[in-house]
Design a protein around this motif. Structure first.
Motif, short mmCIF file in Angstrom:
data_model
loop_
_atom_site.label_atom_id
_atom_site.label_comp_id
_atom_site.label_asym_id
_atom_site.label_seq_id
_atom_site.Cartn_x
_atom_site.Cartn_y
_atom_site.Cartn_z
N ASP A 38 2.77 11.85 13.83
CA ASP A 38 1.42 12.41 13.73
C ASP A 38 0.75 11.91 12.44
O ASP A 38 0.85 12.56 11.38
CB ASP A 38 1.50 13.94 13.75
CG ASP A 38 0.14 14.62 13.64
OD1 ASP A 38 -0.89 13.93 13.47
OD2 ASP A 38 0.12 15.86 13.70
N LEU A 39 0.09 10.78 12.52
CA LEU A 39 -0.55 10.17 11.34
C LEU A 39 -1.52 11.13 10.67
O LEU A 39 -1.46 11.33 9.45
CB LEU A 39 -1.27 8.88 11.73
CG LEU A 39 -2.07 8.21 10.62
CD1 LEU A 39 -1.18 7.81 9.45
CD2 LEU A 39 -2.83 7.00 11.17
N GLU A 40 -2.41 11.74 11.43
CA GLU A 40 -3.40 12.65 10.84
C GLU A 40 -2.72 13.83 10.17
O GLU A 40 -3.16 14.31 9.12
CB GLU A 40 -4.41 13.11 11.89
CG GLU A 40 -5.36 12.02 12.33
CD GLU A 40 -6.10 11.36 11.18
OE1 GLU A 40 -6.61 12.08 10.28
OE2 GLU A 40 -6.18 10.12 11.15
N GLY A 66 1.86 5.66 5.73
CA GLY A 66 1.83 4.20 5.63
C GLY A 66 2.78 3.54 6.61
O GLY A 66 2.47 2.50 7.19
N ARG A 67 3.95 4.15 6.81
CA ARG A 67 4.90 3.60 7.79
C ARG A 67 4.34 3.70 9.21
O ARG A 67 4.59 2.84 10.05
CB ARG A 67 6.24 4.31 7.69
CG ARG A 67 7.06 3.89 6.48
CD ARG A 67 8.47 4.46 6.50
NE ARG A 67 8.52 5.89 6.26
CZ ARG A 67 8.53 6.47 5.06
NH1 ARG A 67 8.50 5.72 3.97
NH2 ARG A 67 8.60 7.78 4.93
N LEU A 68 3.60 4.76 9.46
CA LEU A 68 3.02 4.96 10.79
C LEU A 68 1.82 4.04 11.04
O LEU A 68 1.50 3.77 12.20
CB LEU A 68 2.58 6.41 10.98
CG LEU A 68 3.70 7.43 11.06
CD1 LEU A 68 3.12 8.85 11.07
CD2 LEU A 68 4.58 7.19 12.28
N ALA A 69 1.16 3.61 9.98
CA ALA A 69 -0.06 2.80 10.12
C ALA A 69 0.01 1.57 9.22
O ALA A 69 -0.82 1.39 8.33
CB ALA A 69 -1.28 3.65 9.79
N LEU A 71 -0.85 -1.37 9.66
CA LEU A 71 -1.99 -2.28 9.79
C LEU A 71 -3.32 -1.60 9.47
O LEU A 71 -4.38 -2.16 9.73
CB LEU A 71 -2.02 -2.87 11.20
CG LEU A 71 -0.77 -3.65 11.61
CD1 LEU A 71 -0.90 -4.18 13.04
CD2 LEU A 71 -0.50 -4.79 10.65
N ASP A 72 -3.25 -0.42 8.91
CA ASP A 72 -4.46 0.32 8.53
C ASP A 72 -4.66 0.17 7.03
O ASP A 72 -3.97 0.80 6.22
CB ASP A 72 -4.30 1.80 8.92
CG ASP A 72 -5.57 2.61 8.70
OD1 ASP A 72 -6.30 2.35 7.71
OD2 ASP A 72 -5.81 3.52 9.50
N ALA A 73 -5.60 -0.68 6.65
CA ALA A 73 -5.84 -0.97 5.23
C ALA A 73 -6.20 0.29 4.45
O ALA A 73 -5.78 0.45 3.30
CB ALA A 73 -6.94 -2.02 5.08
N GLU A 74 -6.94 1.19 5.06
CA GLU A 74 -7.35 2.40 4.35
C GLU A 74 -6.15 3.29 4.03
O GLU A 74 -6.03 3.80 2.90
CB GLU A 74 -8.35 3.18 5.19
CG GLU A 74 -8.90 4.40 4.49
CD GLU A 74 -9.96 5.13 5.31
OE1 GLU A 74 -10.24 6.28 4.95
OE2 GLU A 74 -10.48 4.58 6.29
N VAL A 75 -5.24 3.45 4.97
CA VAL A 75 -4.04 4.26 4.73
C VAL A 75 -3.16 3.61 3.66
O VAL A 75 -2.66 4.29 2.76
CB VAL A 75 -3.26 4.50 6.04
CG1 VAL A 75 -1.91 5.15 5.78
CG2 VAL A 75 -4.08 5.35 7.01
N GLN A 76 -3.00 2.29 3.75
CA GLN A 76 -2.19 1.59 2.75
C GLN A 76 -2.81 1.72 1.37
O GLN A 76 -2.11 1.92 0.37
CB GLN A 76 -2.04 0.11 3.13
CG GLN A 76 -1.35 -0.13 4.46
CD GLN A 76 0.04 0.46 4.52
OE1 GLN A 76 0.83 0.32 3.59
NE2 GLN A 76 0.36 1.14 5.61
#
Length: 171
Positions: A38-40, A66-69, A71-76
């Motif tokens: 659950d990323l959110e 970060g592990r879940l996303a 490829l999401d620059a914002e989360v990284q």
């Protein structure tokens, strides 16, 4: 409800209210143990831990996000920014944050925050030419005459004004 951002209201609350807020955050953490994808939820948990002042748990929740996303620059970038913030303003840019920001630049070559901190890390490491090149890329993305533009321009000028280091001899 469990997992609400009630921790944001922690300031100015009674001890009983703080206990309720901590219990809600604990319920969210327990729920995420059973729903680790659950990323959110992980982002919400990180925000809640940050409000509670729990730095290690904030980093842990952001690492899971970060592990879940990947490829999401914002989360990284959120994860990298937290690492930098926890290191403190007088510290060198931590290697873990650099690694995340390099990933961010691979996803978004125009990410201004990542360009700034990668340039800062390069400058701190003594890689003057690389830092200048990185900050020149950033400068091209900033509004000319703005505060950020002026600040980056001054950093470039300061690096350019530094004398070249001799490569020989023991130090």
């Amino acid at each position: 409800p469990a997992g609400s951002d009630a921790a944001a209201e922690l300031r100015g609350t009674t001890p009983q209210q703080q206990q309720q807020i901590r219990a809600m955050v604990a319920r969210l953490a327990a729920r995420l143990e059973n729903s680790p994808d659950d990323l959110e939820g992980w982002l919400k948990l990180a925000r809640s831990y940050r409000e509670l002042g729990d730095k290690p748990k904030t980093l842990s929740a952001l690492a899971q996000a970060g592990r879940l996303a990947p490829l999401d620059a914002e989360v990284q970038m959120m994860h990298a920014a937290e690492i930098i913030q926890q290191a403190g303003p007088q510290s060198a840019v931590p290697a873990a944050a650099v690694s995340l920001m390099q990933r961010v630049l691979g996803l978004d070559a125009k990410n201004r925050d990542a360009l700034y901190f990668i340039g800062l890390w390069q400058a701190q490491a003594g890689h003057k030419a690389e830092a200048i090149a990185t900050w020149q890329r950033l400068l091209a993305l900033l509004e000319p005459g703005g505060r950020a533009h002026q600040s980056v321009k001054q950093r470039i000028e300061a690096l350019e004004a530094q004398p070249k280091k001799a490569n020989g001899g023991a130090g």
